[in-house]
Design an enzyme around this catalytic site. Structure first.
Site, short mmCIF file in Angstrom:
data_model
loop_
_atom_site.label_atom_id
_atom_site.label_comp_id
_atom_site.label_asym_id
_atom_site.label_seq_id
_atom_site.Cartn_x
_atom_site.Cartn_y
_atom_site.Cartn_z
N HIS A 1 -74.58 -41.68 117.11
CA HIS A 1 -73.26 -42.11 116.63
C HIS A 1 -72.48 -42.88 117.67
O HIS A 1 -71.25 -42.98 117.57
CB HIS A 1 -72.45 -40.90 116.15
CG HIS A 1 -73.08 -40.21 114.97
ND1 HIS A 1 -72.82 -38.90 114.64
CD2 HIS A 1 -73.99 -40.64 114.05
CE1 HIS A 1 -73.53 -38.57 113.57
NE2 HIS A 1 -74.25 -39.61 113.20
N THR B 1 -74.44 -27.84 115.53
CA THR B 1 -74.06 -28.86 114.54
C THR B 1 -73.92 -28.22 113.17
O THR B 1 -74.71 -27.41 112.74
CB THR B 1 -75.09 -30.01 114.47
OG1 THR B 1 -74.68 -30.91 113.42
CG2 THR B 1 -76.51 -29.54 114.24
N SER B 2 -72.88 -28.66 112.46
CA SER B 2 -72.63 -28.13 111.11
C SER B 2 -73.69 -28.67 110.15
O SER B 2 -73.80 -28.21 109.02
CB SER B 2 -71.24 -28.54 110.63
OG SER B 2 -71.12 -29.95 110.68
#
Ligand code: BV8
Ligand code: ZN
Length: 254
Positions: free
Chosen positions: A123, A192-193
């Site tokens: 990202h 991390t979700s």
């Protein structure tokens, strides 16, 4: 807390380790996760509304200021023992002639600050700002910009070189990450979700390709029922313990 013995065994015997990290690994460094309630000025905004090209087109001043404040906040933060444990694990894997790939959704570059090499940034990064007119990119490590939006020498507006919702991820980063997930025999999903795609798809890919998948998270995720082992807790505590119990390597937290 005792660690599951199978996780120690998998770490010791893995030939190709792939790691995916999310904002949770930086939480103990003082960086709020993407979904934490934003404090103060930003409390009334939903980050997903600010992290879009539409938000930037509509209000480049507001979005630039949000990213610059996040950049300045990260500048005061240091890697935690979780970051250092993954950097140590990479060196141990290299010394043992094994594959190791670190893939992150984070834009803070704390992995690199801890010594991790060849980090795949799905990202982008808060530190790099790109001109939307001429495309020139430069790292910005200085104090707050002061006035917004940031301008390029060509007069164009500069944006943070992060991937916003609705934007494509860098193709080379995605293909490298997918290759690492598909060829791993141990896949660690850390903090991390696991709801943002295509990053979260790497977890699915590792499961489908037969890797042992270990989830380290404070909370359950959509993959908790599908992974091979879950260690509930803080990555800054769990990762150093994993590396120490598997390889006798003590992680110092600084
Ligand atoms: C795209 C950078 C298409 C910016 C971010 C299916 C396929 C493809 C796309 C989609 C799809 N379905 C939906 C989509 C669209 C969208 C998406 O996934 N939406 C979700 C919300 C449903 N995806 C996209 O838009 C992507 N682009 O697909 O484009 C395309 C293709 C071709 C051409 C044009 C377009 C782009 C997604 C990237 C967005 N950018 N970040 C910025 O940072 O501002 S995402 C951002 O949110 C983070 O990078 C992170 O990835 C994500 C999640 O944030 P958080 O939840 O805060 O963090 P995290 O997930 O890490 O959660 C914290 C976790 O840590 C929690 O689980 C918590 O329990 C845990 N934790 C906390 N403390 C600790 C801890 N664990 C351990 N120890 C602790 N101490
Ligand atoms: Zn320019």
């Amino acid at each position: 807390m005792t660690l599951p013995p199978q996780a120690i065994d998998w770490l010791r015997s893995a030939k190709a380790i792939a790691v995916l990290t999310g904002a949770g690994i930086s939480a103990e460094s003082g960086i709020p996760t993407f979904r934490d309630a934003l404090t103060g000025l930003w409390a009334r905004y939903d980050p997903a509304d600010l992290a879009t090209p539409q938000a930037f087109a509509r209000n480049p001043q507001l979005v630039s200021q949000w990213y610059d404040q996040r950049r300045c906040r990260v500048a005061d933060c240091r890697p935690n023992a979780g970051h250092f444990a993954l950097a140590a694990l990479q060196h141990i894997a290299i010394d043992h002639g094994r594959e190791f790939t670190l893939i992150t959704q984070n834009v803070d570059r704390l992995h690199q600050a801890a010594g991790s090499m060849d980090v795949i940034e799905l990202h982008g990064s808060l530190w790099i700002w790109r001109c939307i007119n001429c495309g020139q990119e430069a790292e910005e490590r200085g104090p707050a910009f002061g006035n917004y939006p940031l301008r390029c020498t060509c007069g164009g507006v500069r944006r943070p070189a992060v991937v916003w919702f609705g934007e494509a991820l860098p193709a080379d980063a995605v293909s490298q990450a997918q290759r690492a997930a598909a060829s791993s025999d141990l896949f660690l999903s850390i903090g991390t979700s696991s709801v943002v795609y295509p990053a979260a798809g790497l977890i699915e890919q590792a499961i489908q390709c037969g890797a042992k998948v270990l989830e380290v998270n404070l909370q359950p995720t959509p993959f908790s029922d599908a992974v091979d082992c879950i260690i509930r807790g803080r990555s800054g505590e769990i990762l150093p313990r994993l590396v120490q119990q598997a390889f006798g390597h003590k992680i110092s937290g600084q």
